[in-house]
Design a protein around this motif. Structure first.
Motif, PDB file in Angstrom:
ATOM      1  N   LYS A  35      -7.675   8.143  -0.612  1.00 18.51           N
ATOM      2  CA  LYS A  35      -8.133   8.328   0.722  1.00 18.51           C
ATOM      3  C   LYS A  35      -8.032   7.202   1.635  1.00 18.51           C
ATOM      4  O   LYS A  35      -7.705   7.252   2.843  1.00 18.51           O
ATOM      5  CB  LYS A  35      -9.606   8.703   0.854  1.00 18.51           C
ATOM      6  CG  LYS A  35      -9.965   9.861  -0.053  1.00 18.51           C
ATOM      7  CD  LYS A  35     -11.287  10.230   0.012  1.00 18.51           C
ATOM      8  CE  LYS A  35     -11.805  11.350  -1.059  1.00 18.51           C
ATOM      9  NZ  LYS A  35     -11.133  12.600  -0.736  1.00 18.51           N
ATOM     10  N   LEU A  36      -8.083   5.873   1.258  1.00 20.24           N
ATOM     11  CA  LEU A  36      -7.708   4.554   1.776  1.00 20.24           C
ATOM     12  C   LEU A  36      -6.377   4.671   2.062  1.00 20.24           C
ATOM     13  O   LEU A  36      -5.920   4.202   3.233  1.00 20.24           O
ATOM     14  CB  LEU A  36      -8.245   3.519   1.066  1.00 20.24           C
ATOM     15  CG  LEU A  36      -9.813   3.380   0.929  1.00 20.24           C
ATOM     16  CD1 LEU A  36     -10.184   2.127  -0.046  1.00 20.24           C
ATOM     17  CD2 LEU A  36     -10.347   2.691   2.348  1.00 20.24           C
ATOM     18  N   THR A  37      -5.471   4.919   0.991  1.00 22.29           N
ATOM     19  CA  THR A  37      -4.111   4.771   1.069  1.00 22.29           C
ATOM     20  C   THR A  37      -3.549   5.698   2.471  1.00 22.29           C
ATOM     21  O   THR A  37      -2.596   5.346   3.222  1.00 22.29           O
ATOM     22  CB  THR A  37      -3.305   5.115   0.042  1.00 22.29           C
ATOM     23  OG1 THR A  37      -3.732   4.351  -0.933  1.00 22.29           O
ATOM     24  CG2 THR A  37      -1.944   5.065  -0.007  1.00 22.29           C
ATOM     25  N   SER A  38      -4.137   6.793   2.553  1.00 20.29           N
ATOM     26  CA  SER A  38      -3.879   7.886   3.728  1.00 20.29           C
ATOM     27  C   SER A  38      -4.192   7.669   5.224  1.00 20.29           C
ATOM     28  O   SER A  38      -3.758   8.323   6.002  1.00 20.29           O
ATOM     29  CB  SER A  38      -4.162   9.174   3.110  1.00 20.29           C
ATOM     30  OG  SER A  38      -5.625   9.315   3.171  1.00 20.29           O
ATOM     31  N   LEU A  39      -5.019   6.541   5.223  1.00 20.92           N
ATOM     32  CA  LEU A  39      -5.616   6.307   6.644  1.00 20.92           C
ATOM     33  C   LEU A  39      -4.667   5.650   7.652  1.00 20.92           C
ATOM     34  O   LEU A  39      -3.803   4.925   6.841  1.00 20.92           O
ATOM     35  CB  LEU A  39      -6.873   5.385   6.504  1.00 20.92           C
ATOM     36  CG  LEU A  39      -8.199   5.832   5.647  1.00 20.92           C
ATOM     37  CD1 LEU A  39      -9.115   4.807   5.583  1.00 20.92           C
ATOM     38  CD2 LEU A  39      -8.450   7.019   6.424  1.00 20.92           C
ATOM     39  N   LEU A  46     -11.735   6.831  -4.074  1.00 18.48           N
ATOM     40  CA  LEU A  46     -11.580   6.358  -2.726  1.00 18.48           C
ATOM     41  C   LEU A  46     -10.105   6.067  -2.474  1.00 18.48           C
ATOM     42  O   LEU A  46      -9.679   5.976  -1.342  1.00 18.48           O
ATOM     43  CB  LEU A  46     -12.569   5.001  -2.617  1.00 18.48           C
ATOM     44  CG  LEU A  46     -14.003   5.485  -2.404  1.00 18.48           C
ATOM     45  CD1 LEU A  46     -14.648   4.218  -2.200  1.00 18.48           C
ATOM     46  CD2 LEU A  46     -14.178   6.407  -1.251  1.00 18.48           C
ATOM     47  N   ALA A  47      -9.349   5.479  -3.346  1.00 21.61           N
ATOM     48  CA  ALA A  47      -8.120   4.962  -3.273  1.00 21.61           C
ATOM     49  C   ALA A  47      -7.052   5.702  -2.757  1.00 21.61           C
ATOM     50  O   ALA A  47      -6.554   5.162  -1.520  1.00 21.61           O
ATOM     51  CB  ALA A  47      -7.522   4.270  -4.821  1.00 21.61           C
ATOM     52  N   CYS A 107     -15.249  -3.955  -7.640  1.00 17.74           N
ATOM     53  CA  CYS A 107     -14.090  -3.636  -8.258  1.00 17.74           C
ATOM     54  C   CYS A 107     -12.729  -3.264  -6.955  1.00 17.74           C
ATOM     55  O   CYS A 107     -13.422  -2.837  -5.960  1.00 17.74           O
ATOM     56  CB  CYS A 107     -14.009  -2.613  -9.362  1.00 17.74           C
ATOM     57  SG  CYS A 107     -14.474  -0.881  -8.809  1.00 17.74           S
ATOM     58  N   THR A 108     -11.576  -3.376  -7.493  1.00 18.59           N
ATOM     59  CA  THR A 108     -10.715  -2.830  -6.338  1.00 18.59           C
ATOM     60  C   THR A 108     -10.551  -1.648  -6.064  1.00 18.59           C
ATOM     61  O   THR A 108     -10.985  -0.590  -7.220  1.00 18.59           O
ATOM     62  CB  THR A 108      -9.214  -3.460  -6.583  1.00 18.59           C
ATOM     63  OG1 THR A 108      -8.971  -3.024  -8.097  1.00 18.59           O
ATOM     64  CG2 THR A 108      -9.223  -4.999  -6.774  1.00 18.59           C
ATOM     65  N   CYS A 109     -10.283  -1.136  -4.879  1.00 17.03           N
ATOM     66  CA  CYS A 109      -9.980   0.518  -4.736  1.00 17.03           C
ATOM     67  C   CYS A 109      -8.375   0.483  -4.775  1.00 17.03           C
ATOM     68  O   CYS A 109      -7.508   0.704  -3.782  1.00 17.03           O
ATOM     69  CB  CYS A 109     -10.371   0.818  -3.147  1.00 17.03           C
ATOM     70  SG  CYS A 109     -12.174   0.840  -3.105  1.00 17.03           S
ATOM     71  N   GLY A 145      -3.291  -1.634  -2.309  1.00 18.46           N
ATOM     72  CA  GLY A 145      -4.549  -1.208  -3.139  1.00 18.46           C
ATOM     73  C   GLY A 145      -5.253  -2.567  -3.192  1.00 18.46           C
ATOM     74  O   GLY A 145      -6.656  -2.206  -3.394  1.00 18.46           O
ATOM     75  N   TRP A 146      -4.966  -3.831  -2.907  1.00 26.36           N
ATOM     76  CA  TRP A 146      -5.845  -4.843  -2.871  1.00 26.36           C
ATOM     77  C   TRP A 146      -6.601  -5.118  -1.613  1.00 26.36           C
ATOM     78  O   TRP A 146      -7.462  -5.821  -1.451  1.00 26.36           O
ATOM     79  CB  TRP A 146      -5.340  -5.977  -3.217  1.00 26.36           C
ATOM     80  CG  TRP A 146      -4.829  -6.116  -4.678  1.00 26.36           C
ATOM     81  CD1 TRP A 146      -3.421  -6.550  -5.032  1.00 26.36           C
ATOM     82  CD2 TRP A 146      -5.320  -5.695  -6.172  1.00 26.36           C
ATOM     83  NE1 TRP A 146      -3.121  -6.540  -6.455  1.00 26.36           N
ATOM     84  CE2 TRP A 146      -4.468  -6.014  -6.845  1.00 26.36           C
ATOM     85  CE3 TRP A 146      -6.451  -5.207  -6.306  1.00 26.36           C
ATOM     86  CZ2 TRP A 146      -4.661  -5.741  -8.357  1.00 26.36           C
ATOM     87  CZ3 TRP A 146      -6.838  -4.858  -7.660  1.00 26.36           C
ATOM     88  CH2 TRP A 146      -5.747  -5.082  -8.655  1.00 26.36           C
ATOM     89  N   LYS A 147      -6.212  -4.220  -0.748  1.00 19.05           N
ATOM     90  CA  LYS A 147      -6.691  -4.476   0.641  1.00 19.05           C
ATOM     91  C   LYS A 147      -8.191  -4.239   0.827  1.00 19.05           C
ATOM     92  O   LYS A 147      -9.095  -5.013   1.560  1.00 19.05           O
ATOM     93  CB  LYS A 147      -6.192  -3.292   1.632  1.00 19.05           C
ATOM     94  CG  LYS A 147      -6.573  -3.824   3.101  1.00 19.05           C
ATOM     95  CD  LYS A 147      -5.863  -2.982   4.012  1.00 19.05           C
ATOM     96  CE  LYS A 147      -6.193  -3.402   5.497  1.00 19.05           C
ATOM     97  NZ  LYS A 147      -5.488  -2.473   6.285  1.00 19.05           N
ATOM     98  N   TYR A 148      -8.774  -3.223  -0.093  1.00 13.91           N
ATOM     99  CA  TYR A 148     -10.180  -3.022   0.052  1.00 13.91           C
ATOM    100  C   TYR A 148     -10.801  -3.245  -1.315  1.00 13.91           C
ATOM    101  O   TYR A 148     -10.220  -3.135  -2.459  1.00 13.91           O
ATOM    102  CB  TYR A 148     -10.551  -1.557   0.540  1.00 13.91           C
ATOM    103  CG  TYR A 148     -10.051  -1.357   1.572  1.00 13.91           C
ATOM    104  CD1 TYR A 148     -10.756  -1.713   2.969  1.00 13.91           C
ATOM    105  CD2 TYR A 148      -8.957  -0.423   2.028  1.00 13.91           C
ATOM    106  CE1 TYR A 148     -10.342  -1.024   4.195  1.00 13.91           C
ATOM    107  CE2 TYR A 148      -8.319  -0.166   3.179  1.00 13.91           C
ATOM    108  CZ  TYR A 148      -8.992  -0.694   4.272  1.00 13.91           C
ATOM    109  OH  TYR A 148      -8.646  -0.248   5.560  1.00 13.91           O
ATOM    110  N   VAL A 149     -12.311  -3.651  -1.330  1.00 13.80           N
ATOM    111  CA  VAL A 149     -12.968  -3.756  -2.451  1.00 13.80           C
ATOM    112  C   VAL A 149     -14.273  -3.165  -2.212  1.00 13.80           C
ATOM    113  O   VAL A 149     -14.853  -3.081  -1.353  1.00 13.80           O
ATOM    114  CB  VAL A 149     -13.112  -5.284  -3.051  1.00 13.80           C
ATOM    115  CG1 VAL A 149     -14.057  -5.491  -4.126  1.00 13.80           C
ATOM    116  CG2 VAL A 149     -12.008  -6.090  -3.540  1.00 13.80           C
TER     117      VAL A 149
END
Length: 277
Positions: free
Chosen positions: A273-277, A270-271, A227-229, A236-240
């Motif tokens: 955390k990924l956005t803040s990278l 995770l979402a 599923c998407t992160c 938001g769709w950058k990582y699955v």
């Protein structure tokens, strides 16, 4: 400066198709072919001969010979005379390290993936990105349910084989889907028909449940769900995120009713955390 602006516009214009981008005077066909050859080498495919490359790319044998010669001179390939095949050369290592450095923030999330893999008894939990008609693991953890297939950061799977790939397909707009479909044109008609059927099923599954499954599509006996992160906005769709396990423990009903809800919660964790990278 004007040339840079024009090429940037071509790259970022979502209405421009892949065919139109390739027809641009800025597109270098020879370079593209060379990169296509390098992309054939994977964890599982470490050595290829000219005939292997010609069959995989559809290029003429004479063209492949010139390409592999050039790539050997630049040290992107090395020739193994013992088996009369090419392997990736030392020049590609610089790319690998540069990419790994750029993904350092994503890989810092590996401990969370490891905890989740242990919690649900998965063989693999991974963060995926899309690269054309493939998905690539950019962070990876192996759980207690080990399988006899080597995977890790950099593992590449075909879009239609991987649960993550099916998610990327399902959330893509028509233009992006058309781009991916162009990469399948060299496949036999029956293979294209099977892929199209599986992708229609994946789209229906995504529309209904907001996750996609893959039942033995990559390796017989290995099932997965992804599923998407994120919620579909911004990056938001950058990582699955995906998880896989042996079919005996991860049958379709288990994936849908036990694993998928937990995976969605994990993706929501995770979402940010990924956005803040």
């Amino acid at each position: 400066m004007h040339v840079l602006a024009r090429t940037s516009n071509l790259l970022t214009d979502l209405s421009t198709t892949l065919e139109e981008k390739k027809e641009s005077r800025h597109f270098v066909t020879a370079l593209s072919r060379g990169l296509d050859i390098l992309a054939l080498f994977t964890r599982d495919v470490t050595a290829l001969g000219n005939e292997d490359i010609a069959q995989s790319t559809g290029l003429a044998r004479s063209t492949v010979t010139r390409m592999t010669y050039t790539l050997s001179i630049t040290k992107h390939l090395v020739y193994d005379s013992a088996i009369k095949k090419y392997r990736l050369g030392p020049a590609t290592m610089a790319w690998s390290y540069a990419v790994m450095d750029s993904m350092a923030g994503v890989q810092s999330l590996t401990p969370f993936l490891q905890d989740f893999a242990n919690q649900i008894g998965a063989s693999t939990v991974a963060l995926n990105i899309q690269a054309g008609s493939e998905v690539i693991y950019v962070a990876h953890a192996s759980g207690p349910a080990q399988v006899q297939v080597r995977t890790g950061v950099g593992t590449r799977l075909k879009l239609w084989q991987a649960a993550a790939g099916r998610v990327f397909w399902s959330v893509s707009d028509d233009a992006k889907k058309h781009e991916v479909e162009q990469e399948w044109l060299n496949f036999p008609a029956d293979v294209r028909a099977r892929i199209a059927e599986e992708m229609r099923a994946a789209q229906a599954e995504w529309d209904s449940y907001r996750f996609c499954t893959s039942i033995g599509a990559w390796r017989l006996g290995i099932n997965a769900v992804a599923c998407t992160c994120g919620d579909g906005s911004g990056s938001g769709w950058k990582y699955v995120v995906s998880c896989a396990g042996m079919s005996a423990e991860f049958d379709l009903e288990t994936l849908k009713h036990r694993i998928a809800p937990q995976l969605k919660d994990f993706a929501n964790f995770l979402a940010p955390k990924l956005t803040s990278l």
